[in-house]
Design an enzyme around this catalytic site. Structure first.
Site, PDB file in Angstrom:
ATOM      1  N   SER A  51      -6.161   0.881   1.208  1.00 22.44           N
ATOM      2  CA  SER A  51      -6.608   0.939  -0.458  1.00 22.44           C
ATOM      3  C   SER A  51      -8.242   0.348  -0.324  1.00 22.44           C
ATOM      4  O   SER A  51      -8.477  -0.072   0.492  1.00 22.44           O
ATOM      5  CB  SER A  51      -5.756  -0.222  -0.962  1.00 22.44           C
TER       6      SER A  51
HETATM    7  N1  SAH Z   1      -1.466  -2.209   1.803  1.00 20.80           N
HETATM    8  C1  SAH Z   1      -1.688  -1.203   2.451  1.00 20.80           C
HETATM    9  C2  SAH Z   1      -1.762   0.302   1.609  1.00 20.80           C
HETATM   10  C3  SAH Z   1      -0.743   1.143   2.429  1.00 20.80           C
HETATM   11  S1  SAH Z   1      -0.117   2.533   1.191  1.00 20.80           S
HETATM   12  C4  SAH Z   1      -2.878  -1.155   3.096  1.00 20.80           C
HETATM   13  O1  SAH Z   1      -3.822  -2.108   3.079  1.00 20.80           O
HETATM   14  O2  SAH Z   1      -3.233  -0.071   4.206  1.00 20.80           O
HETATM   15  C5  SAH Z   1       1.319   2.365   0.710  1.00 20.80           C
HETATM   16  C6  SAH Z   1       2.163   2.255   2.035  1.00 20.80           C
HETATM   17  O3  SAH Z   1       3.515   1.987   1.186  1.00 20.80           O
HETATM   18  C7  SAH Z   1       2.374   3.319   2.820  1.00 20.80           C
HETATM   19  O4  SAH Z   1       2.232   3.100   4.280  1.00 20.80           O
HETATM   20  C8  SAH Z   1       3.610   3.938   2.546  1.00 20.80           C
HETATM   21  O5  SAH Z   1       4.466   4.477   3.659  1.00 20.80           O
HETATM   22  C9  SAH Z   1       4.578   2.661   1.927  1.00 20.80           C
HETATM   23  N2  SAH Z   1       5.620   2.848   1.012  1.00 20.80           N
HETATM   24  C10 SAH Z   1       5.939   3.706   0.426  1.00 20.80           C
HETATM   25  N3  SAH Z   1       7.068   3.658  -0.119  1.00 20.80           N
HETATM   26  C11 SAH Z   1       7.538   2.502   0.354  1.00 20.80           C
HETATM   27  C12 SAH Z   1       8.955   1.993   0.249  1.00 20.80           C
HETATM   28  N4  SAH Z   1       9.773   2.369  -0.477  1.00 20.80           N
HETATM   29  N5  SAH Z   1       9.135   1.017   1.059  1.00 20.80           N
HETATM   30  C13 SAH Z   1       8.310   0.276   1.864  1.00 20.80           C
HETATM   31  N6  SAH Z   1       7.002   1.076   2.070  1.00 20.80           N
HETATM   32  C14 SAH Z   1       6.743   2.089   1.329  1.00 20.80           C
END
Ligand code: SAH
Length: 214
Positions: A58
């Site tokens: 993000s």
């Molecule tokens: N907090 C992260 C942002 C990652 S983007 C950072 O700082 O890098 C969002 C993430 O949510 C992705 O890695 C995606 O695979 C995960 N995601 C999406 N749906 C999900 C679910 N149902 N359960 C767990 N993770 C999920």
């Protein structure tokens, strides 16, 4: 200290982030260790960057904003949905007692775990799973942070919030491409909703991801 961090922190302050604990935590987490080699020169730009599996780390402003909105205390137990790169996890870990984080891609989780180990961050527990379901065995949580966009209000996660002022911050869909960060505050069975900020996150997807063997 990388001067780019200082620049970034100044920019976040200008954008309205005022919680000094949040700013200090971001100063102490080297974002360059959470991005791929080809994006190193942009590690401290105030932008989201691609990670593997079509996901993103993000934007620093959004990380700061959502972390501030959580109103964390250092004794709190926090659930994070969407570990991704592990960057937001590391920032949370600096500000609370323990972080429980769930990711649906095993490869992302493994990489994030290695990064957290390298930074000697030991108050994080990880799980491969579907974040929609939360982590019932560990509930209730003082705080919940969702870092992927939900279609609708994530009620299963609200149910795992402490009924004594538990707070969840989550991006929730407005339409097909836009979401708002919503803050939910729970008191007993009552849930207050505040619409805070328009954002664009990758979607919260169902189930554990299938990955090709490597
Ligand atoms: N907090 C992260 C942002 C990652 S983007 C950072 O700082 O890098 C969002 C993430 O949510 C992705 O890695 C995606 O695979 C995960 N995601 C999406 N749906 C999900 C679910 N149902 N359960 C767990 N993770 C999920």
């Amino acid at each position: 200290m990388d001067t780019r961090v200082i620049q970034l922190l100044m920019e976040l302050r200008k954008q309205g982030i005022s919680d000094t604990r949040v700013l200090a935590a971001m100063e102490r987490v080297p974002r360059e260790q959470f991005v791929a080699e080809q994006f190193l020169k942009h590690a401290y730009d105030n932008i989201a960057l691609p990670i593997t599996q079509g996901q993103t780390i993000s934007q620093p402003y959004v990380v700061a904003y959502m972390t501030e909105a959580l109103q964390l205390g250092d004794r709190m137990k926090v659930l994070e949905i969407g570990t991704g790169s592990g960057y937001q996890t590391a920032v949370l870990a600096r500000l609370c007692r323990r972080v429980y984080t769930i990711e649906r891609y095993r490869s992302l989780l493994t990489t994030a775990e290695k990064r957290l180990d390298a930074l000697k961050i030991t108050n994080v527990v990880t799980k491969l799973g579907d974040g929609h379901k939360g982590w019932p065995e560990q509930a209730p949580f003082d705080r919940v942070l969702v870092t992927a966009a939900a279609d609708t209000r994530p009620d299963a996660l609200i149910a795992q919030l402490s009924p004594h002022g538990g707070i969840m911050v989550a991006p929730v869909a407005v339409n097909a491409t836009e979401q708002d960060v919503i803050r939910y505050t729970r008191e007993g069975d009552a849930v207050r909703e505040e619409r805070l900020l328009p954002v664009r996150f990758v979607p919260l997807l169902p189930g554990i991801a299938r990955e090709a063997a490597t």
